[in-house]
Design an enzyme around this catalytic site. Structure first.
Site, PDB file in Angstrom:
ATOM      1  N   ASP A  43       0.839  -1.205   0.000  1.00 47.71           N
ATOM      2  CA  ASP A  43       0.000   0.000   0.000  1.00 47.71           C
ATOM      3  C   ASP A  43       0.869   1.248   0.000  1.00 47.71           C
ATOM      4  O   ASP A  43       1.817   1.369   0.779  1.00 47.71           O
ATOM      5  CB  ASP A  43      -0.886   0.016   1.250  1.00 47.71           C
ATOM      6  CG  ASP A  43      -1.622   1.335   1.418  1.00 47.71           C
ATOM      7  OD1 ASP A  43      -2.645   1.528   0.729  1.00 47.71           O
ATOM      8  OD2 ASP A  43      -1.175   2.177   2.223  1.00 47.71           O
ATOM      9  N   TYR A  48       2.273  10.008   0.164  1.00 44.10           N
ATOM     10  CA  TYR A  48       3.370   9.438   0.937  1.00 44.10           C
ATOM     11  C   TYR A  48       4.723   9.801   0.342  1.00 44.10           C
ATOM     12  O   TYR A  48       5.757   9.601   0.985  1.00 44.10           O
ATOM     13  CB  TYR A  48       3.261   7.912   1.018  1.00 44.10           C
ATOM     14  CG  TYR A  48       2.024   7.384   1.684  1.00 44.10           C
ATOM     15  CD1 TYR A  48       1.121   8.230   2.345  1.00 44.10           C
ATOM     16  CD2 TYR A  48       1.738   6.021   1.663  1.00 44.10           C
ATOM     17  CE1 TYR A  48      -0.025   7.728   2.938  1.00 44.10           C
ATOM     18  CE2 TYR A  48       0.603   5.510   2.270  1.00 44.10           C
ATOM     19  CZ  TYR A  48      -0.277   6.375   2.900  1.00 44.10           C
ATOM     20  OH  TYR A  48      -1.408   5.872   3.488  1.00 44.10           O
ATOM     21  N   LYS A  73      -3.250   5.700  -3.762  1.00 42.47           N
ATOM     22  CA  LYS A  73      -4.364   6.614  -3.529  1.00 42.47           C
ATOM     23  C   LYS A  73      -4.109   7.948  -4.225  1.00 42.47           C
ATOM     24  O   LYS A  73      -2.969   8.439  -4.230  1.00 42.47           O
ATOM     25  CB  LYS A  73      -4.537   6.875  -2.022  1.00 42.47           C
ATOM     26  CG  LYS A  73      -4.593   5.632  -1.169  1.00 42.47           C
ATOM     27  CD  LYS A  73      -4.587   5.979   0.314  1.00 42.47           C
ATOM     28  CE  LYS A  73      -4.137   4.811   1.163  1.00 42.47           C
ATOM     29  NZ  LYS A  73      -2.738   4.421   0.951  1.00 42.47           N
ATOM     30  N   HIS A 103      -8.162   9.473  -1.608  1.00 45.99           N
ATOM     31  CA  HIS A 103      -7.515   9.489  -0.301  1.00 45.99           C
ATOM     32  C   HIS A 103      -8.314  10.186   0.790  1.00 45.99           C
ATOM     33  O   HIS A 103      -8.289   9.773   1.949  1.00 45.99           O
ATOM     34  CB  HIS A 103      -6.137  10.157  -0.431  1.00 45.99           C
ATOM     35  CG  HIS A 103      -5.179   9.763   0.635  1.00 45.99           C
ATOM     36  ND1 HIS A 103      -3.816   9.781   0.449  1.00 45.99           N
ATOM     37  CD2 HIS A 103      -5.353   9.337   1.907  1.00 45.99           C
ATOM     38  CE1 HIS A 103      -3.208   9.377   1.558  1.00 45.99           C
ATOM     39  NE2 HIS A 103      -4.119   9.115   2.458  1.00 45.99           N
ATOM     40  N   SER A 131     -10.778   6.033   0.858  1.00 46.01           N
ATOM     41  CA  SER A 131      -9.956   6.115   2.054  1.00 46.01           C
ATOM     42  C   SER A 131     -10.483   7.255   2.918  1.00 46.01           C
ATOM     43  O   SER A 131     -10.665   8.380   2.431  1.00 46.01           O
ATOM     44  CB  SER A 131      -8.486   6.365   1.676  1.00 46.01           C
ATOM     45  OG  SER A 131      -7.690   6.514   2.816  1.00 46.01           O
ATOM     46  N   PRO A 181      -3.717  -0.491  12.337  1.00 39.73           N
ATOM     47  CA  PRO A 181      -4.331  -1.708  12.874  1.00 39.73           C
ATOM     48  C   PRO A 181      -3.862  -2.045  14.286  1.00 39.73           C
ATOM     49  O   PRO A 181      -4.546  -2.759  15.013  1.00 39.73           O
ATOM     50  CB  PRO A 181      -3.901  -2.794  11.882  1.00 39.73           C
ATOM     51  CG  PRO A 181      -2.631  -2.271  11.273  1.00 39.73           C
ATOM     52  CD  PRO A 181      -2.839  -0.781  11.192  1.00 39.73           C
ATOM     53  N   SER A 225       6.087  -1.189   8.796  1.00 42.70           N
ATOM     54  CA  SER A 225       7.315  -1.352   9.563  1.00 42.70           C
ATOM     55  C   SER A 225       8.498  -1.321   8.607  1.00 42.70           C
ATOM     56  O   SER A 225       8.414  -1.790   7.477  1.00 42.70           O
ATOM     57  CB  SER A 225       7.311  -2.677  10.322  1.00 42.70           C
ATOM     58  OG  SER A 225       8.520  -2.834  11.050  1.00 42.70           O
ATOM     59  N   THR A 226       9.603  -0.759   9.097  1.00 46.69           N
ATOM     60  CA  THR A 226      10.852  -0.798   8.333  1.00 46.69           C
ATOM     61  C   THR A 226      11.814  -1.811   8.940  1.00 46.69           C
ATOM     62  O   THR A 226      12.909  -2.008   8.428  1.00 46.69           O
ATOM     63  CB  THR A 226      11.510   0.600   8.323  1.00 46.69           C
ATOM     64  OG1 THR A 226      11.750   1.013   9.674  1.00 46.69           O
ATOM     65  CG2 THR A 226      10.633   1.626   7.625  1.00 46.69           C
ATOM     66  N   ILE A 231       8.551  -6.980  10.195  1.00 45.60           N
ATOM     67  CA  ILE A 231       7.883  -7.277   8.929  1.00 45.60           C
ATOM     68  C   ILE A 231       7.543  -8.762   8.855  1.00 45.60           C
ATOM     69  O   ILE A 231       6.426  -9.143   8.502  1.00 45.60           O
ATOM     70  CB  ILE A 231       8.759  -6.846   7.730  1.00 45.60           C
ATOM     71  CG1 ILE A 231       8.789  -5.307   7.620  1.00 45.60           C
ATOM     72  CG2 ILE A 231       8.263  -7.463   6.425  1.00 45.60           C
ATOM     73  CD1 ILE A 231       9.765  -4.776   6.593  1.00 45.60           C
ATOM     74  N   GLU A 233       7.272 -10.873  11.424  1.00 42.29           N
ATOM     75  CA  GLU A 233       6.317 -11.221  12.489  1.00 42.29           C
ATOM     76  C   GLU A 233       4.893 -10.819  12.112  1.00 42.29           C
ATOM     77  O   GLU A 233       3.932 -11.531  12.426  1.00 42.29           O
ATOM     78  CB  GLU A 233       6.720 -10.540  13.793  1.00 42.29           C
ATOM     79  CG  GLU A 233       7.945 -11.139  14.456  1.00 42.29           C
ATOM     80  CD  GLU A 233       8.340 -10.401  15.716  1.00 42.29           C
ATOM     81  OE1 GLU A 233       7.760  -9.322  15.992  1.00 42.29           O
ATOM     82  OE2 GLU A 233       9.243 -10.886  16.425  1.00 42.29           O
ATOM     83  N   ASN A 234       4.748  -9.682  11.430  1.00 37.83           N
ATOM     84  CA  ASN A 234       3.411  -9.159  11.127  1.00 37.83           C
ATOM     85  C   ASN A 234       2.649 -10.003  10.122  1.00 37.83           C
ATOM     86  O   ASN A 234       1.425  -9.827   9.960  1.00 37.83           O
ATOM     87  CB  ASN A 234       3.513  -7.720  10.618  1.00 37.83           C
ATOM     88  CG  ASN A 234       3.852  -6.730  11.715  1.00 37.83           C
ATOM     89  OD1 ASN A 234       3.734  -7.034  12.895  1.00 37.83           O
ATOM     90  ND2 ASN A 234       4.294  -5.543  11.330  1.00 37.83           N
TER      91      ASN A 234
END
Length: 281
Positions: A43, A48, A73, A103, A131, A181, A225-226, A231, A233-234
């Site tokens: 996304d 951004y 978006k 957006h 959005s 989230p 996440s960076t 990353i 784990e998610n």
């Protein structure tokens, strides 16, 4: 990966990578890492300022374009711009996006939605959605649309589960995509006793329990996440399942608390908030 079928019969991964607040360098690396870790949903957005970097990350990963569900978006200042979709595709380095959203409910969002419907007909977007649309702006779109939105991307988490919105869009089979989230990384949310207990039971982190709650509620999620470890784990959410009673216990912590307050004057300001293309490098 688990997929969900949208109301236009396209299939979308339930878990993806969000790139909000990532610099171009961070976004390129995170997209590459995510795709190599098994993600297939990415996304991004005009606003951004990292669409070019997302495109580079996709190419660097080596994952075939057709295996990736890519969404972006359109920002309010380009809703009436004839070339907005083509310029977005050029930045991303692709021929089409799998999902295109408008957006914000600011500016001429009716024109923005019509432009997205045109993009679907021209093969430049497979699915379209909204959005941050709720209430009156959402009703206006549902009144005029030729192609129904398939996804509404909004803030959603156990403190703000979007119960009313989900009930409103159920009959049109529109799906919620949750940003924030994990509640904007709120430590208080992740340290709720119910998540701490379930994390021990399932040998997972509190964050993974929250994300699994989303998945079982059929919320499409895009945690950002960076960190390569986070990353991985998610997306590691599909080897366990919360019971019906556990889901109900989580539902009890709804505080009707949101982290982004869409005040009318703030939303209206987006209509004149010009983006600086020189930052998207």
């Amino acid at each position: 990966m688990n997929y969900i079928e949208l109301n236009d019969n396209n299939k979308m991964p339930l878990v993806g990578l969000g790139t909000f607040l990532m610099s171009p360098q961070q976004a390129e690396e995170a997209v590459d890492n995510a795709l190599k870790a098994g993600y297939r949903l990415i996304d991004t957005a005009n606003a951004y300022m990292n669409e070019r970097a997302v495109g580079r990350g996709i190419k660097k990963s080596g994952v075939p374009r057709e295996d990736i569900f890519l969404e972006s978006k359109l920002w309010p200042t380009v809703y009436t711009k004839e070339s907005a979709v083509d310029e977005m595709l050029e930045r991303l380095g692709v021929d089409y996006v799998d999902l295109l959203l408008i957006h914000q409910p600011a500016g001429d969002y009716i024109a923005g939605y019509k432009a997205m419907e045109k993009a679907v007909k021209e093969g430049k977007a497979k699915s379209i959605g909204l959005s941050n649309f709720e209430g009156e702006p959402l009703e206006k779109i549902l009144e005029i649309c030729e192609i129904k939105p398939s996804v509404i991307q909004v803030e959603a988490h156990p403190y703000y589960p979007q119960t009313e919105l989900k009930e409103r869009i159920k009959k049109d089979n529109i799906h919620i995509q949750a940003w924030y989230p994990l509640g904007h990384g709120d430590k208080a949310l992740q340290e709720e006793p119910v998540f701490m207990e379930l994390a021990k039971k399932y040998n997972k982190s509190s964050a993974q329990i929250i994300l699994r709650w989303h998945v079982q509620n059929e919320n499409i999620i895009i945690p950002g996440s960076t960190n390569p470890k986070h990353i991985k784990e998610n997306i590691n959410l599909f080897d366990f399942k919360l019971t019906e009673d556990e889901m109900k216990e989580i539902d009890k912590i709804n505080k009707n608390k949101r982290y982004y307050i869409p005040r009318p004057e703030l939303v209206a300001s987006y209509a004149t908030m010009e983006l600086d293309p020189s930052k998207d490098i």
